[in-house]
Enzyme design. Structure first.
Site, mmCIF file in Angstrom:
data_model
loop_
_atom_site.group_PDB
_atom_site.id
_atom_site.type_symbol
_atom_site.label_atom_id
_atom_site.label_comp_id
_atom_site.label_asym_id
_atom_site.label_seq_id
_atom_site.Cartn_x
_atom_site.Cartn_y
_atom_site.Cartn_z
ATOM 1 N N ARG A 170 0.969 -1.330 -0.100
ATOM 2 C CA ARG A 170 -0.115 -0.122 -0.121
ATOM 3 C C ARG A 170 0.841 1.311 -0.067
ATOM 4 O O ARG A 170 0.059 2.377 -0.116
ATOM 5 C CB ARG A 170 -0.966 0.136 1.210
ATOM 6 C CG ARG A 170 -2.259 -1.357 1.068
ATOM 7 C CD ARG A 170 -2.778 -1.334 2.231
ATOM 8 N NE ARG A 170 -1.687 -1.966 3.332
ATOM 9 C CZ ARG A 170 -2.200 -1.910 4.412
ATOM 10 N NH1 ARG A 170 -3.363 -1.712 4.887
ATOM 11 N NH2 ARG A 170 -1.299 -2.443 5.475
ATOM 12 N N TYR A 217 -4.547 -16.884 14.139
ATOM 13 C CA TYR A 217 -5.551 -16.306 13.311
ATOM 14 C C TYR A 217 -6.669 -17.409 13.222
ATOM 15 O O TYR A 217 -8.010 -17.001 13.225
ATOM 16 C CB TYR A 217 -5.300 -16.030 11.638
ATOM 17 C CG TYR A 217 -4.471 -14.891 11.713
ATOM 18 C CD1 TYR A 217 -5.059 -13.670 11.795
ATOM 19 C CD2 TYR A 217 -3.106 -15.020 11.443
ATOM 20 C CE1 TYR A 217 -4.372 -12.360 11.654
ATOM 21 C CE2 TYR A 217 -2.208 -13.847 11.297
ATOM 22 C CZ TYR A 217 -2.978 -12.510 11.536
ATOM 23 O OH TYR A 217 -2.405 -11.036 11.540
HETATM 24 O O1 CP3 Z 1 0.671 -3.711 1.923
HETATM 25 C C1 CP3 Z 1 -0.453 -4.366 1.958
HETATM 26 O O2 CP3 Z 1 -1.168 -4.439 2.922
HETATM 27 C C2 CP3 Z 1 -0.762 -5.369 0.651
HETATM 28 C C3 CP3 Z 1 -1.920 -6.222 0.864
HETATM 29 C C4 CP3 Z 1 -2.044 -7.003 2.140
HETATM 30 C C5 CP3 Z 1 -1.619 -8.170 2.465
HETATM 31 N N1 CP3 Z 1 -1.880 -8.796 3.584
HETATM 32 C C6 CP3 Z 1 -0.025 -8.492 1.930
HETATM 33 C C7 CP3 Z 1 0.980 -9.686 2.590
HETATM 34 C C8 CP3 Z 1 -3.189 -6.991 3.008
HETATM 35 C C9 CP3 Z 1 -4.450 -6.064 2.911
HETATM 36 C C10 CP3 Z 1 -2.981 -8.127 3.955
HETATM 37 C C11 CP3 Z 1 -3.827 -8.526 4.781
HETATM 38 C C12 CP3 Z 1 -3.372 -9.098 6.186
HETATM 39 N N2 CP3 Z 1 -2.833 -10.236 6.473
HETATM 40 C C13 CP3 Z 1 -2.928 -8.153 7.098
HETATM 41 C C14 CP3 Z 1 -3.034 -6.580 7.291
HETATM 42 C C15 CP3 Z 1 -4.166 -6.089 7.884
HETATM 43 C C16 CP3 Z 1 -4.237 -4.798 7.533
HETATM 44 O O3 CP3 Z 1 -5.139 -4.081 6.818
HETATM 45 O O4 CP3 Z 1 -3.325 -3.883 7.812
HETATM 46 C C17 CP3 Z 1 -2.096 -9.026 8.052
HETATM 47 C C18 CP3 Z 1 -1.483 -8.861 9.171
HETATM 48 C C19 CP3 Z 1 -2.261 -10.335 7.522
HETATM 49 C C20 CP3 Z 1 -1.492 -11.580 8.039
HETATM 50 C C21 CP3 Z 1 -0.287 -11.691 7.593
HETATM 51 N N3 CP3 Z 1 0.128 -11.492 6.172
HETATM 52 C C22 CP3 Z 1 0.782 -11.870 8.430
HETATM 53 C C23 CP3 Z 1 0.863 -11.850 9.801
HETATM 54 C C24 CP3 Z 1 2.060 -11.794 7.542
HETATM 55 C C25 CP3 Z 1 3.267 -11.949 7.745
HETATM 56 C C26 CP3 Z 1 4.132 -10.465 7.698
HETATM 57 C C27 CP3 Z 1 3.581 -9.421 8.721
HETATM 58 O O5 CP3 Z 1 3.214 -8.569 8.471
HETATM 59 O O6 CP3 Z 1 4.001 -10.057 10.176
HETATM 60 C C28 CP3 Z 1 1.424 -11.382 6.284
HETATM 61 C C29 CP3 Z 1 2.257 -11.633 4.968
HETATM 62 C C30 CP3 Z 1 2.029 -10.838 3.889
HETATM 63 N N4 CP3 Z 1 0.821 -9.849 3.521
HETATM 64 C C31 CP3 Z 1 2.963 -10.500 2.820
HETATM 65 C C32 CP3 Z 1 2.331 -9.617 1.866
HETATM 66 C C33 CP3 Z 1 2.605 -9.215 0.531
HETATM 67 C C34 CP3 Z 1 4.210 -11.202 2.528
HETATM 68 C C35 CP3 Z 1 5.129 -10.640 3.288
HETATM 69 C C36 CP3 Z 1 5.978 -9.224 2.980
HETATM 70 O O7 CP3 Z 1 5.609 -8.763 1.755
HETATM 71 O O8 CP3 Z 1 6.713 -8.854 3.557
#
Ligand code: CP3
Length: 363
Positions: A47, A167
């Site tokens: 984002r 989760y």
């Molecule tokens: O930047 C973005 O937000 C891109 C889109 C997105 C991702 N996940 C990409 C992602 C969105 C909206 C999510 C949803 C999501 N899933 C969240 C965010 C909630 C919010 O709105 O802020 C969360 C916390 C998750 C669960 C999740 N996904 C965890 C705990 C992790 C491990 C990394 C961390 O942040 O602790 C992920 C991995 C993840 N989600 C990646 C991406 C592209 C891969 C890792 C990376 O790019 O570093």
């Protein structure tokens, strides 16, 4: 000519120079000298980038993870813009869990939300094993990316059993992980059955990525810092170790990361990592003493520092590059993901600064 899973093209068993397996990033993961300290950012594709917001405008998050052309474009955006030393596959940690049959969605502004939380033995049975066909879009995305990226390595990733279990048991994001811990302490047998299932799903998901050509993998145990070291060792480490050991023969570096893990750094290394990710709370020289001399470190700029004036960013980057010299290998990164409000220009400047500060003359 054959191509092994590390992306090194070999002729008569001789590794080819160049290619992702010889990149500054993979070299640092292997604790080998390289031309500079490599840098990438967790959540670099996301984002903070206007081109990402535009392309994602009308596509729900989970659906975007299942469209290989879109995944490829989003994954490449930060590589083009910032000149980072590695790409990370655009996906989410809950993607394999959805493929395993759990009904969930990623709700904007909230995160993963599970329709029916997993709290009983019957619920655990609902988590099916997965194979390549269940995540063929990931296999295809990785292949497209490896072809596009050339010498730039692609990092594959997955969520570790504890973070995924949180989760599933909570039904969504949680500050306290109270229901998760209640299950863990109250019914250890069920807890271990749940984590064992999740470890198989995670391992299968990472194997698909390795077979398709990723040059490294990162296992995210983002919320493991909620546990004491003793509980981590007892309830979590064996399951993460199963995942990491299952990838050992593949030969790609394994990065293991969590937030708030100062007390767990040694144990997370012991789980079978080649590189331990460190958040901003622990200086890298201190982290290196806790982790030991046989592993590289990754980190650890506080993502919020990127919102500060450039002089502050610069001095913090200098400190981290210096403290990283105490480690046998250092991959520069943030201590957690890029915040959405980050100015992408600052990220580009950080990449250039890390490269400049760490440039080593060619041997
Ligand atoms: O930047 C973005 O937000 C891109 C889109 C997105 C991702 N996940 C990409 C992602 C969105 C909206 C999510 C949803 C999501 N899933 C969240 C965010 C909630 C919010 O709105 O802020 C969360 C916390 C998750 C669960 C999740 N996904 C965890 C705990 C992790 C491990 C990394 C961390 O942040 O602790 C992920 C991995 C993840 N989600 C990646 C991406 C592209 C891969 C890792 C990376 O790019 O570093």
């Amino acid at each position: 000519m054959t191509t092994d899973t590390t992306g090194t093209a070999a002729r008569d068993g001789e590794p080819r120079r160049g290619g992702p397996a010889d990149s500054p990033f993979v070299r640092a993961c292997r604790r080998e000298p390289g031309p500079h300290t490599p840098v990438w950012f967790m959540r670099q594709a996301g984002r903070s980038l206007p081109e990402y917001r535009e392309i994602r405008a009308n596509v729900p998050m989970l659906e975007s993870c299942r469209r290989p052309e879109l995944v490829t474009e989003i994954t490449l955006q930060p590589v083009r813009r910032h000149g980072v030393d590695a790409a990370i596959l655009f996906s989410d940690i809950v993607v394999p869990v959805a493929a395993a049959g759990i009904d969930l969605d990623i709700v904007p502004g909230t995160g993963p939300v599970v329709a029916e939380p997993v709290r009983t033995a019957a619920d655990v049975e609902r988590i099916n094993p997965i194979g390549r066909d269940d995540v063929s879009y990931v296999d295809e995305s990785v292949r497209l990316l490896v072809a596009e990226l050339g010498d730039t390595p692609l990092i594959g990733f997955a969520g570790a059993p504890f973070t995924l279990a949180s989760y599933l048991v909570e039904g969504g994001p949680s500050r306290t992980h109270a229901k998760t811990k209640a299950l863990m302490y109250g019914d250890p047998e069920l807890w271990h059955a749940l984590c064992a299932r999740l470890a198989e799903v995670t391992l299968a998901f990472l194997r698909v990525q390795v077979d398709a050509g990723v040059s490294a993998v990162q296992l995210f145990d983002s919320w493991a810092g909620a546990l004491s070291e003793a509980d981590y060792r007892r309830y979590v480490l064996p399951h993460s170790a199963h995942v990491l050991a299952g990838l050992g023969a593949a030969g790609v570096p394994r990065i293991h990361f969590g937030v708030g893990t100062a007390e767990l750094l040694g144990a997370m290394g012991e789980a079978g990592a080649d590189v331990v990710g460190v958040d901003w709370r622990t200086p890298l020289d201190v982290a290196t003493r806790r982790i030991g001399p046989d592993k590289a470190v990754q980190g650890n700029l506080d993502p919020a520092v990127l919102l500060a004036p450039w002089e502050v960013v610069e001095s913090q980057v200098r400190r981290i590059v210096d403290q990283g010299r105490a480690a046998p290998g250092h991959v520069f990164n943030l201590g957690h993901g890029v915040l959405p409000e980050t100015d992408p220009e600052v990220l580009t400047r950080v990449v250039a600064l890390v490269h400049e500060l760490s440039a080593r003359p060619a041997a």
